[in-house]
Write an enzyme that holds these catalytic residues in place. Structure first.
Site, short mmCIF file in Angstrom:
data_model
loop_
_atom_site.label_atom_id
_atom_site.label_comp_id
_atom_site.label_asym_id
_atom_site.label_seq_id
_atom_site.Cartn_x
_atom_site.Cartn_y
_atom_site.Cartn_z
N GLU A 199 0.81 -1.22 0.00
CA GLU A 199 0.00 0.00 0.00
C GLU A 199 0.84 1.26 0.00
O GLU A 199 0.49 2.25 -0.67
CB GLU A 199 -0.97 -0.03 1.19
CG GLU A 199 -2.04 -1.10 1.03
CD GLU A 199 -2.91 -1.26 2.26
OE1 GLU A 199 -2.66 -0.56 3.27
OE2 GLU A 199 -3.85 -2.08 2.23
N HIS A 227 -10.15 0.04 0.90
CA HIS A 227 -10.21 -0.79 2.11
C HIS A 227 -11.61 -1.37 2.31
O HIS A 227 -11.81 -2.17 3.24
CB HIS A 227 -9.79 0.02 3.33
CG HIS A 227 -8.31 0.05 3.55
ND1 HIS A 227 -7.47 0.89 2.85
CD2 HIS A 227 -7.51 -0.70 4.35
CE1 HIS A 227 -6.23 0.68 3.25
NE2 HIS A 227 -6.22 -0.28 4.13
#
Length: 234
Positions: free
Chosen positions: A136, A169
């Site tokens: 990420e 997410h």
């Protein structure tokens, strides 16, 4: 806008997400394996392979960054500690806004799922503690934010990259929290010019979040939540 290798990074990440989302369902229906176990092992293998591929694709970028900005071990530790502190501060502010102004329940389904899978088999802890932060931060801070920051001011680059970071997410009710954390990661990256620092910050936050949810007594955890200090990973 992006070099060819970055597009391969994006493709790797998307394919990894698709595989980890749909393969467990396929395994469940074909082999009647427990769906949680199928998801656990598919995610662990998928994230490890995805991380290795992305690190290989970005080996040139990482080497160049190391040559441009040199930080001592002490400086890396110091910036990591500051980043964790800043992330917790913005989390408290974001949680207060969600609860008091938006009426949002502070419980995160994303965090709860990660905790349950880690309890099922500790090997799953590799994802929030190591592979996810590496992936990420390389994608959302090094590539996305870093590229945008060359063309626009910090705020716009951070809000765009952090919003995408939050939406992916799949915990949309808490997007504000993920976006605020994204701003902290971006700030730390700009100040240090080394993506390894926000990676360490991200790793620390995720580790504390998962271990806290597992080992803190439920009554104590409830008291912590009532004080509006909620542990969120990223």
């Amino acid at each position: 806008m992006f070099p060819k290798r970055y597009w391969f990074v994006f493709l790797t990440y998307v394919l990894m997400l698709l595989v980890t989302a749909f393969v467990p369902v396929f395994i469940y229906f074909i082999f009647t394996v427990n769906v949680f176990e199928a998801a656990l092992y598919t995610n662990v293998v998928g994230f490890i392979i995805g991380t290795i591929i992305v690190l290989w694709l970005m080996r040139k970028d990482i080497k160049e960054e190391n040559n441009v900005s040199s930080l001592s071990a002490g400086q890396i530790i110091g910036w990591t500690a500051l980043g964790v502190l800043l992330a917790w501060i913005v989390q408290i502010i974001a949680v207060n806004i969600e609860i008091e102004l938006l009426g949002i329940n502070p419980t995160s389904e994303n965090t709860e799922l990660i905790v349950e899978l880690t309890k099922l088999n500790p090997i799953f802890f590799l994802i929030p503690a190591i592979t996810a932060p590496i992936l990420e931060e390389l994608i959302f801070r090094k590539i996305l934010f870093g590229t945008l920051y060359k063309k626009m001011n910090f705020f716009l680059a951070a809000i765009i990259s952090s919003s995408i970071f939050g939406v992916l997410h799949m915990d949309l009710t808490h997007t504000l929290i993920y976006v605020s954390m994204g701003f902290v990661f971006a700030y730390i990256y700009v100040k240090t010019k080394r993506v390894i620092v926000p990676i360490f910050v991200h790793m620390t936050l995720n580790t504390v979040t998962v271990l806290g949810q597992i080992f803190i007594d439920p009554e104590q955890l409830e008291q912590i939540e009532k004080s509006m200090f909620i542990f969120f990973g990223g």
